[in-house]
Scaffold this motif. Structure first.
Motif, PDB file in Angstrom:
ATOM      1  N   VAL A 249     -48.279 -16.052 106.569  1.00  0.00           N
ATOM      2  CA  VAL A 249     -49.130 -16.148 104.934  1.00  0.00           C
ATOM      3  C   VAL A 249     -50.602 -15.425 104.281  1.00  0.00           C
ATOM      4  O   VAL A 249     -49.963 -14.543 103.859  1.00  0.00           O
ATOM      5  CB  VAL A 249     -49.573 -17.685 105.027  1.00  0.00           C
ATOM      6  CG1 VAL A 249     -50.868 -18.202 103.915  1.00  0.00           C
ATOM      7  CG2 VAL A 249     -48.292 -18.916 105.018  1.00  0.00           C
ATOM      8  N   TYR A 250     -51.419 -15.151 105.513  1.00  0.00           N
ATOM      9  CA  TYR A 250     -51.661 -13.826 105.323  1.00  0.00           C
ATOM     10  C   TYR A 250     -51.923 -12.979 105.634  1.00  0.00           C
ATOM     11  O   TYR A 250     -52.180 -11.991 104.611  1.00  0.00           O
ATOM     12  CB  TYR A 250     -53.155 -14.270 106.577  1.00  0.00           C
ATOM     13  CG  TYR A 250     -53.937 -15.618 106.363  1.00  0.00           C
ATOM     14  CD1 TYR A 250     -55.024 -15.781 105.000  1.00  0.00           C
ATOM     15  CD2 TYR A 250     -53.933 -16.545 106.721  1.00  0.00           C
ATOM     16  CE1 TYR A 250     -55.781 -16.372 105.338  1.00  0.00           C
ATOM     17  CE2 TYR A 250     -55.152 -17.714 106.711  1.00  0.00           C
ATOM     18  CZ  TYR A 250     -55.251 -17.489 106.043  1.00  0.00           C
ATOM     19  OH  TYR A 250     -56.541 -18.764 105.792  1.00  0.00           O
ATOM     20  N   SER A 251     -50.910 -12.256 106.156  1.00  0.00           N
ATOM     21  CA  SER A 251     -49.911 -10.836 106.299  1.00  0.00           C
ATOM     22  C   SER A 251     -49.745 -10.656 104.924  1.00  0.00           C
ATOM     23  O   SER A 251     -49.179  -9.211 104.508  1.00  0.00           O
ATOM     24  CB  SER A 251     -49.386 -10.722 107.494  1.00  0.00           C
ATOM     25  OG  SER A 251     -48.190 -11.174 107.516  1.00  0.00           O
ATOM     26  N   GLN A 252     -48.951 -11.663 103.868  1.00  0.00           N
ATOM     27  CA  GLN A 252     -48.186 -11.600 102.907  1.00  0.00           C
ATOM     28  C   GLN A 252     -49.216 -12.359 101.663  1.00  0.00           C
ATOM     29  O   GLN A 252     -49.146 -11.755 100.640  1.00  0.00           O
ATOM     30  CB  GLN A 252     -47.549 -12.238 102.450  1.00  0.00           C
ATOM     31  CG  GLN A 252     -46.606 -12.832 103.590  1.00  0.00           C
ATOM     32  CD  GLN A 252     -45.619 -10.749 103.603  1.00  0.00           C
ATOM     33  OE1 GLN A 252     -45.363 -11.092 102.667  1.00  0.00           O
ATOM     34  NE2 GLN A 252     -44.951 -10.944 104.752  1.00  0.00           N
ATOM     35  N   SER A 253     -50.743 -12.300 102.013  1.00  0.00           N
ATOM     36  CA  SER A 253     -51.565 -11.542 100.861  1.00  0.00           C
ATOM     37  C   SER A 253     -51.856 -10.236 100.251  1.00  0.00           C
ATOM     38  O   SER A 253     -51.615  -9.367 100.933  1.00  0.00           O
ATOM     39  CB  SER A 253     -53.105 -12.287 100.967  1.00  0.00           C
ATOM     40  OG  SER A 253     -53.422 -12.937 101.759  1.00  0.00           O
ATOM     41  N   LYS A 254     -51.643 -10.040  99.099  1.00  0.00           N
ATOM     42  CA  LYS A 254     -52.350  -8.993  97.758  1.00  0.00           C
ATOM     43  C   LYS A 254     -53.137  -8.269  98.523  1.00  0.00           C
ATOM     44  O   LYS A 254     -54.186  -9.389  98.562  1.00  0.00           O
ATOM     45  CB  LYS A 254     -51.408  -9.250  96.784  1.00  0.00           C
ATOM     46  CG  LYS A 254     -51.586  -8.017  96.243  1.00  0.00           C
ATOM     47  CD  LYS A 254     -51.905  -8.616  94.203  1.00  0.00           C
ATOM     48  CE  LYS A 254     -52.109  -6.650  93.535  1.00  0.00           C
ATOM     49  NZ  LYS A 254     -51.882  -5.964  93.704  1.00  0.00           N
ATOM     50  N   ILE A 255     -53.613  -7.206  99.155  1.00  0.00           N
ATOM     51  CA  ILE A 255     -54.306  -6.472  98.907  1.00  0.00           C
ATOM     52  C   ILE A 255     -55.637  -5.239  97.997  1.00  0.00           C
ATOM     53  O   ILE A 255     -54.641  -5.048  97.277  1.00  0.00           O
ATOM     54  CB  ILE A 255     -54.735  -5.715 100.155  1.00  0.00           C
ATOM     55  CG1 ILE A 255     -54.289  -6.515 101.430  1.00  0.00           C
ATOM     56  CG2 ILE A 255     -55.814  -4.771 101.134  1.00  0.00           C
ATOM     57  CD1 ILE A 255     -54.582  -6.065 102.904  1.00  0.00           C
ATOM     58  N   TYR A 256     -56.305  -6.373  97.490  1.00  0.00           N
ATOM     59  CA  TYR A 256     -57.157  -5.499  96.342  1.00  0.00           C
ATOM     60  C   TYR A 256     -57.781  -4.105  96.723  1.00  0.00           C
ATOM     61  O   TYR A 256     -58.770  -4.648  97.800  1.00  0.00           O
ATOM     62  CB  TYR A 256     -57.911  -6.448  95.031  1.00  0.00           C
ATOM     63  CG  TYR A 256     -56.905  -7.145  94.972  1.00  0.00           C
ATOM     64  CD1 TYR A 256     -55.987  -7.140  93.431  1.00  0.00           C
ATOM     65  CD2 TYR A 256     -56.143  -8.311  95.035  1.00  0.00           C
ATOM     66  CE1 TYR A 256     -55.327  -8.376  93.147  1.00  0.00           C
ATOM     67  CE2 TYR A 256     -55.755  -9.542  94.981  1.00  0.00           C
ATOM     68  CZ  TYR A 256     -54.674  -9.322  93.831  1.00  0.00           C
ATOM     69  OH  TYR A 256     -54.157  -9.874  93.128  1.00  0.00           O
ATOM     70  N   ALA A 257     -57.824  -2.970  96.527  1.00  0.00           N
ATOM     71  CA  ALA A 257     -58.518  -1.722  97.681  1.00  0.00           C
ATOM     72  C   ALA A 257     -59.151  -0.769  96.771  1.00  0.00           C
ATOM     73  O   ALA A 257     -58.856  -0.731  95.319  1.00  0.00           O
ATOM     74  CB  ALA A 257     -57.581  -1.489  98.721  1.00  0.00           C
ATOM     75  N   PHE A 258     -60.294  -0.813  96.804  1.00  0.00           N
ATOM     76  CA  PHE A 258     -61.555   0.127  95.907  1.00  0.00           C
ATOM     77  C   PHE A 258     -62.671   1.245  97.116  1.00  0.00           C
ATOM     78  O   PHE A 258     -62.886   1.012  97.800  1.00  0.00           O
ATOM     79  CB  PHE A 258     -62.052  -0.726  94.394  1.00  0.00           C
ATOM     80  CG  PHE A 258     -63.197  -1.644  95.338  1.00  0.00           C
ATOM     81  CD1 PHE A 258     -64.789  -0.984  95.649  1.00  0.00           C
ATOM     82  CD2 PHE A 258     -62.512  -2.843  95.823  1.00  0.00           C
ATOM     83  CE1 PHE A 258     -65.746  -1.889  95.497  1.00  0.00           C
ATOM     84  CE2 PHE A 258     -63.758  -3.809  96.254  1.00  0.00           C
ATOM     85  CZ  PHE A 258     -65.305  -2.588  96.053  1.00  0.00           C
ATOM     86  N   VAL A 259     -63.109   2.014  96.365  1.00  0.00           N
ATOM     87  CA  VAL A 259     -63.808   2.738  97.259  1.00  0.00           C
ATOM     88  C   VAL A 259     -65.545   2.849  96.443  1.00  0.00           C
ATOM     89  O   VAL A 259     -64.794   2.500  95.191  1.00  0.00           O
ATOM     90  CB  VAL A 259     -63.550   4.522  96.919  1.00  0.00           C
ATOM     91  CG1 VAL A 259     -65.165   5.248  97.308  1.00  0.00           C
ATOM     92  CG2 VAL A 259     -62.168   4.889  97.277  1.00  0.00           C
ATOM     93  N   GLY A 260     -65.677   1.825  96.811  1.00  0.00           N
ATOM     94  CA  GLY A 260     -67.100   1.436  96.222  1.00  0.00           C
ATOM     95  C   GLY A 260     -68.504   1.747  97.213  1.00  0.00           C
ATOM     96  O   GLY A 260     -68.155   1.986  98.084  1.00  0.00           O
ATOM     97  N   LYS A 261     -69.334   1.641  96.027  1.00  0.00           N
ATOM     98  CA  LYS A 261     -70.556   2.512  96.074  1.00  0.00           C
ATOM     99  C   LYS A 261     -71.391   1.137  96.391  1.00  0.00           C
ATOM    100  O   LYS A 261     -71.527   0.056  95.549  1.00  0.00           O
ATOM    101  CB  LYS A 261     -71.272   2.883  95.318  1.00  0.00           C
ATOM    102  CG  LYS A 261     -72.852   4.181  95.591  1.00  0.00           C
ATOM    103  CD  LYS A 261     -73.167   4.367  94.439  1.00  0.00           C
ATOM    104  CE  LYS A 261     -74.805   5.025  94.828  1.00  0.00           C
ATOM    105  NZ  LYS A 261     -75.351   5.090  93.592  1.00  0.00           N
ATOM    106  N   LYS A 262     -72.064   1.422  97.309  1.00  0.00           N
ATOM    107  CA  LYS A 262     -72.729  -0.272  98.246  1.00  0.00           C
ATOM    108  C   LYS A 262     -73.907  -0.673  96.853  1.00  0.00           C
ATOM    109  O   LYS A 262     -75.309   0.738  96.919  1.00  0.00           O
ATOM    110  CB  LYS A 262     -73.476  -0.376  99.797  1.00  0.00           C
ATOM    111  CG  LYS A 262     -74.343  -1.479  99.754  1.00  0.00           C
ATOM    112  CD  LYS A 262     -74.632  -1.428 100.651  1.00  0.00           C
ATOM    113  CE  LYS A 262     -75.437  -0.028 101.668  1.00  0.00           C
ATOM    114  NZ  LYS A 262     -75.731   0.486 102.621  1.00  0.00           N
TER     115      LYS A 262
END
Length: 189
Positions: A16-29
């Motif tokens: 279940v957790y490995s199939q979750s879609k991942i949303y990734a981005f380069v972010g500035k804190k």
């Protein structure tokens, strides 16, 4: 029989957790602050990041606010000004950063972001960066807040700026040796 049932429960949870879609981005804190958690087992942090480069078309906002959950008081990605942050959606559809996975981003050069993955042994896809020195006093100060024990700068430097990617040039300075483009770092994770 009991061991078999437990094994299948772990397998289902993993799937279940490995199939979750991942949303990734380069972010500035912009900010990372600890807030009250609804679960005493997890510490909760409220994060605000400016999206510099999204790796997913669904991330349309220029600023994201999301929560992080961790067992320890170690939100290590907050040491870096920029990072690739990996988010998933929770049961209510909100973006969260559950396991605090991140990849440090160190440099923007010629409109490309560059960073490193400390766990990588093979430097074949890394590029040599010539004569770029970083002032990291502020980052080391945040590192001392993340690790609340009394820790020496030398340990923080090795932890957050590993020797295979950086050379120490002063008490609060490092010179970049090797970095990898953010797209390649994202693809390898």
């Amino acid at each position: 029989m009991k061991k078999l049932i437990i094994f299948f429960m772990f397998l289902v949870i993993h799937l279940v957790y490995s199939q979750s879609k991942i949303y990734a981005f380069v972010g500035k804190k912009i900010s990372v602050e600890r807030v009250d958690s609804e679960n005493t087992f997890y510490l909760k942090y409220k994060n605000v990041y400016k999206v510099e480069q999204a790796f997913d078309d669904e991330l349309k906002s220029d600023t994201l606010t999301f929560n992080s959950y961790t067992h320890m008081n170690q939100i290590q990605y907050s040491v870096y000004d920029y990072a690739i942050i990996y988010l998933v959606k929770n049961e209510t559809g909100k973006l969260i950063h559950k396991r605090t996975y991140y990849t440090p981003i160190i440099l923007k050069q010629n409109d490309k972001w560059y960073g490193f993955d400390a766990s990588e042994e093979n430097l074949d896809e890394y590029q040599k960066i010539e004569q770029k020195e970083l002032h990291i006093r502020k980052n080391l100060k945040i590192g001392r807040l993340v690790f609340q024990e009394k820790i020496k700068n030398k340990w923080l430097l090795k932890t957050f700026y590993p020797e295979k990617f950086f050379t120490k040039t002063g008490r609060n300075k490092v010179k970049i040796k090797y970095l990898k483009p953010a797209e390649k770092l994202y693809q390898s994770n």
